[in-house]
Design a protein around this motif. Structure first.
Motif, PDB file in Angstrom:
ATOM      1  N   PHE A  37      30.466  50.381 110.028  1.00 14.27           N
ATOM      2  CA  PHE A  37      29.283  51.342 109.751  1.00 14.27           C
ATOM      3  C   PHE A  37      29.955  52.980 110.296  1.00 14.27           C
ATOM      4  CE2 PHE A  37      26.863  48.017 110.095  1.00 14.27           C
ATOM      5  CZ  PHE A  37      25.248  48.309 110.439  1.00 14.27           C
ATOM      6  N   ALA A  38      30.448  53.349 110.959  1.00  7.14           N
ATOM      7  CA  ALA A  38      31.201  54.458 111.202  1.00  7.14           C
ATOM      8  C   ALA A  38      31.562  54.662 110.184  1.00  7.14           C
ATOM      9  CB  ALA A  38      32.004  54.503 112.674  1.00  7.14           C
ATOM     10  N   PHE A  39      32.511  53.727 109.294  1.00  9.76           N
ATOM     11  CA  PHE A  39      32.811  54.746 108.463  1.00  9.76           C
ATOM     12  C   PHE A  39      32.233  54.844 107.029  1.00  9.76           C
ATOM     13  CE2 PHE A  39      33.987  53.060 104.493  1.00  9.76           C
ATOM     14  CZ  PHE A  39      35.185  53.731 103.868  1.00  9.76           C
ATOM     15  N   CYS A  40      31.769  54.173 107.397  1.00  8.44           N
ATOM     16  CA  CYS A  40      29.972  54.052 106.302  1.00  8.44           C
ATOM     17  C   CYS A  40      29.282  56.095 106.451  1.00  8.44           C
ATOM     18  CB  CYS A  40      29.017  53.149 106.423  1.00  8.44           C
ATOM     19  SG  CYS A  40      29.172  51.772 105.420  1.00  8.44           S
ATOM     20  N   GLY A  41      29.502  56.428 108.084  1.00  6.44           N
ATOM     21  CA  GLY A  41      28.663  57.469 107.749  1.00  6.44           C
ATOM     22  C   GLY A  41      29.648  58.795 107.427  1.00  6.44           C
ATOM     23  N   LEU A  42      31.104  58.390 108.130  1.00  2.61           N
ATOM     24  CA  LEU A  42      32.117  59.352 107.596  1.00  2.61           C
ATOM     25  C   LEU A  42      32.106  59.968 106.360  1.00  2.61           C
ATOM     26  CD1 LEU A  42      34.730  61.415 108.237  1.00  2.61           C
ATOM     27  CD2 LEU A  42      36.201  58.629 108.725  1.00  2.61           C
ATOM     28  N   ALA A  43      32.554  58.576 105.265  1.00  2.00           N
ATOM     29  CA  ALA A  43      32.147  58.376 103.869  1.00  2.00           C
ATOM     30  C   ALA A  43      31.546  59.179 103.675  1.00  2.00           C
ATOM     31  CB  ALA A  43      33.191  56.677 103.606  1.00  2.00           C
ATOM     32  N   GLY A  44      30.179  58.937 104.064  1.00  5.79           N
ATOM     33  CA  GLY A  44      29.213  60.168 103.319  1.00  5.79           C
ATOM     34  C   GLY A  44      29.603  61.269 103.252  1.00  5.79           C
ATOM     35  N   ALA A  45      29.768  61.978 104.411  1.00  8.72           N
ATOM     36  CA  ALA A  45      29.885  62.774 104.851  1.00  8.72           C
ATOM     37  C   ALA A  45      31.238  64.101 104.257  1.00  8.72           C
ATOM     38  CB  ALA A  45      30.556  63.857 106.439  1.00  8.72           C
TER      39      ALA A  45
END
Length: 352
Positions: free
Chosen positions: A203-211
Motif C-alpha cells: 500500500f505504501a509503495f502505491c502512495g509513493l509511486a503515485g507521488a
C-alpha cells in the motif's frame, strides 16, 4: 461521461457493488480514474503472454477473476491528488505502475494459496487446485517478474528500488507469519510487524509511486504514510471478516486464518481478554497438516464473539484510518484527496 473502454472494469465493479462486495459510495470513486483502471485491466492478458502455458493460464485465471483493484486505484488517485495544477500525468507511466502494483499483489495471492492450502480465491477455485501447487508458485514468480518489467518500462527514478524494497518486506512478513503459526505467545508488536510486511508495505509503495509519477516527490512521505495506515486498516478488517464475514461476499473461505492458527488481531485481543483460551491453540492440532480441528475452531469463534474482539479490532482499524487521513493534510485539497479520505472510511465499514 465514461468512455466505452471503461466498460469491462466498471461493469465488473458494478456487479461487485450489486452483490454487496463494495458500497455504492466506494464504487463511485472508481469513476475518477476509470480510464486508467480500464487501461490497466486491458494490459493483463498481454502481460501473461510469453510464459509456459500452464504458468500463463494459472496467472490469467487469477487476474481474470477480477477483484477490487484497490492498489491500482490507490496509486492512480495518489498520482492525481499530488499532480501540480499546471502539470499532466504520463498515462503510460501511470498504467505501468498500476499494473506492477496489482501484479505484485496477485503474485502473493498465488503463493499464499499454496502456503495456506486454500481451495477458493475470488469466488472460484484457486489456481493451485486446477494446476497444482508447483505451477501456482511458478505463476506467482512469473507475475513478480512481469511487475518488475512494468516498473522498468515506466523509467521513473526511484520506482524500481521502492518496489524491490517492498517485495523484500513482503517476503519477510510472510516468513515471520509462518514462524508464528499456531503459537499463542505472539505479541501485538509482532502482529504489526507481519502486517507491515505483508500488506502495508505494498500500500505504501502505491502512495509513493503515485507521488513519483506526478513529479511530486516532496509529497511521497505524506501519500505513502497515508497508504501505509490504509494497509493496516485493510488487513485488520480482513482479519475481522475471516471470523464474522460471509463466504459469498468475501469470495474465499471464512475462518481460514483461524483454522490455520494465524494469530490475527481479533484472536490476539481475545487471548488478552481471556488467557484461558491459549491452550486451545497450543494443543489438538492435526499432525498431518497442522490445522485446528473443526470443534476447536467453533469454540474459538464463539469465544471471539463473546469477547467482542471483532468490535475492538474494528476500533483499531478506525484509528489507523484516522492516522492515514491526518497524513493527507499535506496534500493539496481536491476531489482526489477527498476520494482518498473516503476510501479510508469505506475500508473501516466493509461488510458492516
Amino acid at each position: 461521461m465514461q468512455s466505452e473502454t471503461d466498460a469491462p472494469t466498471l461493469t465488473r465493479l458494478r456487479l461487485a457493488e450489486e452483490r454487496g462486495h463494495m458500497s455504492g459510495r466506494l464504487f463511485g470513486l472508481y469513476g475518477l480514474v476509470g480510464d486508467s483502471l480500464a487501461a490497466c485491466e486491458s494490459r493483463f492478458p498481454a502481460l501473461c503472454e510469453g510464459g509456459p502455458r500452464d504458468v500463463r493460464d494459472a496467472a490469467l485465471h487469477l487476474l481474470s477473476a477480477g477483484g477490487k483493484r484497490v492498489r491500482p486505484l490507490l496509486l492512480a488517485l495518489s498520482a492525481r491528488a499530488a499532480l501540480p495544477a499546471s502539470s499532466t500525468l504520463d498515462p503510460e507511466k501511470l498504467v505501468s505502475l498500476m499494473a506492477a502494483a496489482e501484479l505484485t499483489h496477485a503474485a502473493t495471492l498465488l503463493h499464499d494459496d499454496v502456503l495456506d492450502n486454500s481451495d477458493v480465491r475470488r469466488g472460484r477455485e484457486a489456481a493451485r487446485v486446477r494446476w497444482g501447487n508447483s505451477v501456482s508458485v511458478l505463476a506467482g514468480d512469473f507475475l513478480l517478474i512481469r511487475a518488475l518489467e512494468e516498473i522498468e518500462h515506466a523509467r521513473l527514478p526511484g520506482a524500481l528500488p521502492a518496489l524491490l524494497d517492498t517485495i523484500r518486506k513482503m517476503i519477510e512478513g510472510e516468513a515471520l507469519q509462518l514462524s508464528l503459526r499456531g503459537r499463542s505467545d505472539a505479541q501485538l508488536a509482532t502482529y504489526y510487524e507481519v502486517v507491515e510486511g505483508k500488506t502495508a508495505s505494498l500500500f505504501a509503495f502505491c502512495g509513493l509511486a503515485g507521488a513519483l509519477c506526478a513529479g511530486a516527490r516532496h509529497l511521497g512521505g505524506a501519500l505513502s504514510g497515508y497508504a501505509r495506515h490504509l494497509g493496516y486498516t485493510f488487513q485488520i478488517i480482513d482479519d475481522v471478516l475471516d471470523i464474522d464475514g460471509e463466504e459469498r461476499a468475501l469470495g474465499k473461505s471464512v475462518m481460514a486464518d483461524l483454522r490455520e492458527g494465524k494469530l490475527t488481531l481479533p484472536v490476539l485481543l481475545a487471548l488478552d481478554a481471556r488467557p484461558e483460551l491459549r491452550p486451545l491453540l497450543d494443543r489438538q492440532r492435526e499432525p498431518e497438516d497442522d490445522t485446528l480441528p473443526d470443534h476447536t475452531v467453533m469454540l474459538l469463534r464463539k469465544a471471539l464473539s463473546e469477547s467482542e474482539a471483532t468490535r475492538r479490532a474494528r476500533e483499531v482499524a478506525a484509528a489507523e484510518a484516522e492516522k492515514g487521513c491526518a497524513a493527507l493534510e499535506a496534500v493539496p485539497p481536491g476531489p482526489c484527496r477527498d476520494a482518498l479520505w473516503q476510501i479510508a472510511w469505506e475500508m473501516v465499514q466493509r461488510h458492516q
